[in-house]
Design an enzyme around this catalytic site. Structure first.
Site, PDB file in Angstrom:
ATOM      1  N   CYS A   1       0.703  -1.215  -0.096  1.00 57.68           N
ATOM      2  CA  CYS A   1       0.065   0.011  -0.025  1.00 57.68           C
ATOM      3  C   CYS A   1       0.817   1.461  -0.097  1.00 57.68           C
ATOM      4  O   CYS A   1       2.174   1.004   0.395  1.00 57.68           O
ATOM      5  CB  CYS A   1      -0.771  -0.154   1.207  1.00 57.68           C
TER       6      CYS A   1
ATOM      7  N   HIS B   1      -2.334   7.474  12.426  1.00 59.35           N
ATOM      8  CA  HIS B   1      -0.934   7.391  12.787  1.00 59.35           C
ATOM      9  C   HIS B   1      -0.368   8.746  12.121  1.00 59.35           C
ATOM     10  O   HIS B   1      -0.682   8.917  11.224  1.00 59.35           O
ATOM     11  CB  HIS B   1      -0.208   5.968  12.358  1.00 59.35           C
TER      12      HIS B   1
END
Length: 647
Positions: A10, A564
């Site tokens: 990804c 995050h």
């Protein structure tokens, strides 16, 4: 047992990469087949597929939102989907391989896939990424070539009116030639790897050819080559031309030869013709006009002429403007006019010396890599090698180039007004040491003034990269910059940990949060992380969280969200966890609310990759239905810690 090989990746390379890998492996077990998954994450390539793995495989699954090289899978049934399909439809993908529904990938020579589902990199980001790719490969050539030339000039050179000469047949002449070859490859390498970043391997040949053209001004009627700016132009030109050719539909019979014959040949011809006939001739005309303009400036204002010469020398650091000014000054030496070469000799060394010094003084404004390059830049500056500044200008041209231009102009004007001359066609302190300069004291005064102006401008213009982290040393707590020259090796505040619970505290765990929106949950977790002392600026870190959220939601589905942020305001990897029984709307990929929210804070320049391994394990573990259910039912924080410690 049958075997399937797979690749998952990804754009961020953290959660989705490993979640897809976990689900594909789980699907294989359920269907009685071994699935070996190669992950392309932030840590790098893991569990790499061998030639034997691929040969034995019944098929290939690529679940990726980034470019993946498919050339090794020729002749194999291959499914190419986005990473979300790997997470949510793993069973279907494995079944399609086993039942023969996957099409055979016919060409082992077809290069990197540019059409992966989900690839949405913006043009600006692609341009910057490609430029940085070229610069990263170019820097070793600049440093190697520059230092070899500097050493050979120091130990074997003597001053002559034509420049610093090294006697032929000596070891120093050989060393100088080797250094010249390395330096000469600088522009072609820059161009080639810019093109490679855009079009992958098919872009290498046209990029390299274009770079050679940029480095050879004679091909377009110019005494000065196009320098590193020309290399940047040819790199992007070659990359986008090759990428365009790749997208042209061709018969299957031609697909196998496209990346190794058709694209390199057509791309090289296109770049060559465009650069020579469209770009090169106007550039040559411009340089000839500049030479005539400089000649016409003689007898006029000395200050204006010195400013123009200094600006041209610094602007492209060995490129066309630099060469025009240098050739103008060196040409006048033959006529007995040494007053023009003096200011030029001063300006030549200011960019590399100033940037080398700035990288050591302004440590928080330069990366570790730049600080290492700064040492080489200082050495090159002493020997009049302006190219030493190129690595800095390439990565931050809007701040660096104006700074060195103003600094070089300052030094050049002072040298002109002070009567500094240079009797050889070279520059830098070496010509003063070898006795080729008149008014030596003012030569060095002009150089120092130019350096000071440049460093001051860099201090003002360049942003601070990060907060200097505190580390533990045998002598007590010190800032990282303070221990670089210490005799004892510092012990970095630990980032390596065996359990995820080591980066959590009870205060960063929230059971059954009363917050009801994504924004309020983010605010609560950020504040809790801030109280750990590992975040120096909560507002700055929160901005990093939302920057990541704006790229794509971190609500990965199945009731999980993993926001995050990588930030200069984080000094140590830290984790917070919130559980919501009612669920939070996180714009998750499956449309379901998030019940388990993990917020991860990561230092911008982390000292290791252990935190990424924790992310990997966390992502994989959350694919276990029983584990998620146990987290939802955990009666207290101790139970949550116990569950997480099992990783």
């Amino acid at each position: 047992m049958k075997k399937i090989v797979a690749i998952t990746s990804c754009p961020v390379g953290i959660a989705h990469t490993y979640m897809a890998a976990e689900n594909l492996e789980k699907a294989g077990k359920e269907l009685g087949v071994e699935v070996k998954v190669e992950t392309h994450g932030s840590i790098g390539v893991e569990n790499e597929l061998t030639a034997s793995d691929i040969k034995e495989a019944a098929g290939v699954i690529i679940a990726a939102d980034t470019k993946v090289d498919k050339s090794r899978f020729g002749g194999k049934p291959l499914i190419n989907v986005g990473v979300q399909d790997g997470i949510h439809h793993a069973n279907t993908l494995v079944e399609d391989i086993l039942t023969g529904k996957a099409p055979v990938f016919e060409s082992a020579l077809t290069d990197v896939s540019a059409e992966n589902k989900g690839e949405t990199e913006g043009l600006g980001k692609k341009v910057y990424k490609s430029l940085m790719n070229g610069v990263s490969y170019m820097v070793p050539f600049v440093v190697t070539g520059g230092l070899l030339i500097a050493i050979s000039l120091t130990l074997g050179g003597t001053a002559t009116p034509e420049g610093i000469k090294i006697p032929e047949g000596t070891i120093w002449a050989t060393m100088n030639s080797i250094g010249g070859i390395a330096m000469g490859l600088m522009v072609p390498i820059l161009s080639a790897f810019i093109a490679q970043s855009i079009a992958d391997r098919p872009g290498l040949v046209p990029g390299f050819v274009g770079g050679m053209l940029a480095a050879n001004g004679a091909l377009y009627g110019s005494d000065a080559n196009a320098g590193f700016l020309g290399g940047i132009i040819t790199g992007f030109l070659a990359g986008f031309i090759a990428l365009g050719i790749k997208k042209i539909p061709v018969p299957k019979a031609l697909q196998s030869i496209m990346p190794i014959i058709v694209i390199p040949i057509l791309g090289s011809l296109a770049v060559g013709f465009v650069f020579i006939y469209v770009i090169g001739e106007p550039v040559a005309l411009l340089f000839n006009s500049l030479t005539q303009f400089l000649a016409g400036m003689q007898g006029g204002s000395e200050v204006v002429l010195a400013m123009i010469l200094g600006a041209m020398i610094a602007f492209d650091m060995g490129g066309p403007f630099n060469k025009v000014a240098f050739l103008f000054g060196s040409g006048l030496i033959a006529e007995g006019n040494y007053s023009i070469m003096g200011p030029i000799a001063v300006a030549i060394c200011i960019p590399p010396l100033a940037l080398g010094l700035a990288s050591l003084i302004l440590k928080t404004k330069f990366t570790k890599t730049e600080r290492e390059a700064g040492k080489a830049s200082l050495a090159m500056g002493l020997f009049g090698i302006t190219e030493g500044a190129i690595p800095f200008a390439s990565t931050d041209p809007l701040r660096v180039i104006p700074s060195i231009v103003v600094g070089a102009m300052t030094g050049s004007v002072i040298a002109m007004l002070s009567g500094v001359t240079d009797h050889v066609a070279h520059g830098g302190p070496i010509v003063a040491v070898l006795g080729a300069v008149d008014h030596v004291a003012m030569f060095f005064a002009a150089v120092i003034a130019g350096i000071a102006v440049t460093v001051l401008m860099l201090r003002i213009l360049k942003p601070t990269l990060q907060v200097t982290p505190v580390v533990a040393t045998p002598n007590g707590a010190m800032h990282l910059d303070e221990v670089e020259d210490a005799e004892t090796e510092p012990t970095i505040a630990p980032e390596n940990f065996d359990s995820i619970t080591e980066i959590m505290t009870d205060d960063t765990i929230v059971l059954d949060t009363t917050e009801t929106t994504k924004d309020t949950v983010v605010e609560d977790l950020v504040q809790r992380l801030g109280k750990t002392g590992h975040i120096t600026d909560t507002a700055g870190f929160k901005k990093a969280i939302y920057t990541r959220e704006n790229e794509s939601t971190t609500g990965i589905g199945m009731g999980i969200a993993i926001p995050h942020g990588k930030s200069a305001h984080v000094t140590k990897p830290t984790l917070a966890f919130a559980r919501s029984q009612q669920g939070i709307d996180w714009q998750s990929l499956d449309g379901e609310p998030a019940h388990l929210i993990f917020m991860i804070a990561v230092p911008e320049n982390s000292q290791g990759d252990m935190h990424l391994k924790i992310l990997q394990r966390l992502s994989r573990k959350l694919m276990d239905d029983d584990f998620r259910q146990a987290l939802m039912e955990a009666p207290n924080k101790a139970a949550v810690n116990q569950l997480l410690s099992e990783m």
